[in-house]
Design a protein around this motif. Structure first.
Motif, PDB file in Angstrom:
ATOM      1  N   VAL A 266       0.823  -1.207   0.000  1.00  0.00           N
ATOM      2  CA  VAL A 266       0.000   0.000   0.000  1.00  0.00           C
ATOM      3  C   VAL A 266       0.859   1.261   0.000  1.00  0.00           C
ATOM      4  CG1 VAL A 266      -1.744   1.296   1.298  1.00  0.00           C
ATOM      5  CG2 VAL A 266      -1.942  -1.177   1.092  1.00  0.00           C
ATOM      6  N   ASP A 267       1.975   1.234   0.729  1.00  0.00           N
ATOM      7  CA  ASP A 267       2.831   2.430   0.800  1.00  0.00           C
ATOM      8  C   ASP A 267       3.865   2.496  -0.321  1.00  0.00           C
ATOM      9  OD1 ASP A 267       4.660   0.492   1.561  1.00  0.00           O
ATOM     10  OD2 ASP A 267       5.127   1.393   3.506  1.00  0.00           O
ATOM     11  N   GLY A 268       3.912   1.474  -1.178  1.00  0.00           N
ATOM     12  CA  GLY A 268       4.840   1.472  -2.310  1.00  0.00           C
ATOM     13  C   GLY A 268       6.287   1.206  -1.947  1.00  0.00           C
ATOM     14  N   SER A 269       6.570   0.776  -0.716  1.00  0.00           N
ATOM     15  CA  SER A 269       7.959   0.599  -0.289  1.00  0.00           C
ATOM     16  C   SER A 269       8.654  -0.555  -1.007  1.00  0.00           C
ATOM     17  CB  SER A 269       8.033   0.402   1.230  1.00  0.00           C
ATOM     18  OG  SER A 269       7.298  -0.737   1.623  1.00  0.00           O
ATOM     19  N   VAL A 270       7.927  -1.630  -1.269  1.00  0.00           N
ATOM     20  CA  VAL A 270       8.533  -2.765  -1.986  1.00  0.00           C
ATOM     21  C   VAL A 270       8.801  -2.362  -3.436  1.00  0.00           C
ATOM     22  CG1 VAL A 270       8.270  -5.182  -2.683  1.00  0.00           C
ATOM     23  CG2 VAL A 270       7.410  -4.428  -0.451  1.00  0.00           C
ATOM     24  N   SER A 271       7.855  -1.671  -4.049  1.00  0.00           N
ATOM     25  CA  SER A 271       8.046  -1.182  -5.426  1.00  0.00           C
ATOM     26  C   SER A 271       9.268  -0.274  -5.510  1.00  0.00           C
ATOM     27  CB  SER A 271       6.797  -0.429  -5.894  1.00  0.00           C
ATOM     28  OG  SER A 271       5.664  -1.263  -5.885  1.00  0.00           O
TER      29      SER A 271
END
Length: 195
Positions: free
Chosen positions: A143-148
């Motif tokens: 959801v927070d885009g940290s993995v992306s």
């Protein structure tokens, strides 16, 4: 002398808006490499980091799965791991891609692959997607885009672009797909995993 402001025509602005809005909602028959398949870097949410490449160490990120479990990517060393990013649950191209992986699951398992799908939807959305299509692999809540961001995957309107990373047993990236054909993706993964 004429002002240059007339160059921003209504048609040009409309086309830019359409390009920004493209996610995983491409028509079912859209050809590969369409607007939703290209990692176009548009808008403020686009990643400016250079793409990861084969030979790079895979980022040591913690993956939060749809069922609440957490998996550290480094804990999977010794296995081949596919981390694939897709824009949105239960949309045409993303569904074709997920079903292809599901249908090729026996071959993926035989090749010793662990598979993790990543998108920015929440756990409830991922669970519904898994149940609807009987997906045998976990989906990562990003959801927070940290993995992306850790994988340098560009975002478009808060949706990850479609990219995939095959990580070798040594923890290094073995193969990268910056543009993915959802229909052919499983075959390409298997070929790379066996090489």
């Amino acid at each position: 002398m004429k002002s240059r402001t007339h160059l921003a025509s209504p048609l040009g602005l409309a086309l830019a808006a359409v390009a920004l809005a493209a996610g995983c909602n491409e028509p079912a028959g859209a050809p590969p490499g369409g607007a939703a398949d290209k990692p176009a870097q548009t808008g403020a949410s686009a990643s400016s980091a250079a793409p990861l490449k084969p030979g790079d160490a895979a980022p040591d990120v913690k993956l939060t799965l749809h069922d609440g479990r957490e998996v550290s990517l480094s804990s999977l060393q010794g296995k081949q791991v596919l981390v694939y990013f897709y824009p949105k649950d239960d949309t045409p191209g993303c569904t074709v891609q997920a079903k292809g992986l599901r249908d090729g699951w026996a071959d993926l398992q035989a090749a010793g692959l662990e598979v993790y799908g990543v998108s920015t939807q929440d756990a409830q959305s991922h669970q519904a997607f898994i149940e609807k299509y009987e997906l045998p692999f976990p989906l990562v809540v990003d959801v927070d885009g940290s993995v992306s961001r850790a994988f340098h995957v560009p975002m478009r309107n808060d949706f990850a672009t479609r990219q995939s990373f095959l990580i070798g047993k040594d923890g290094k990236i073995k193969q990268v797909w910056l543009e993915v054909d959802p229909k052919e993706h499983t075959a390409a993964i298997l070929a790379a995993a066996k090489s």
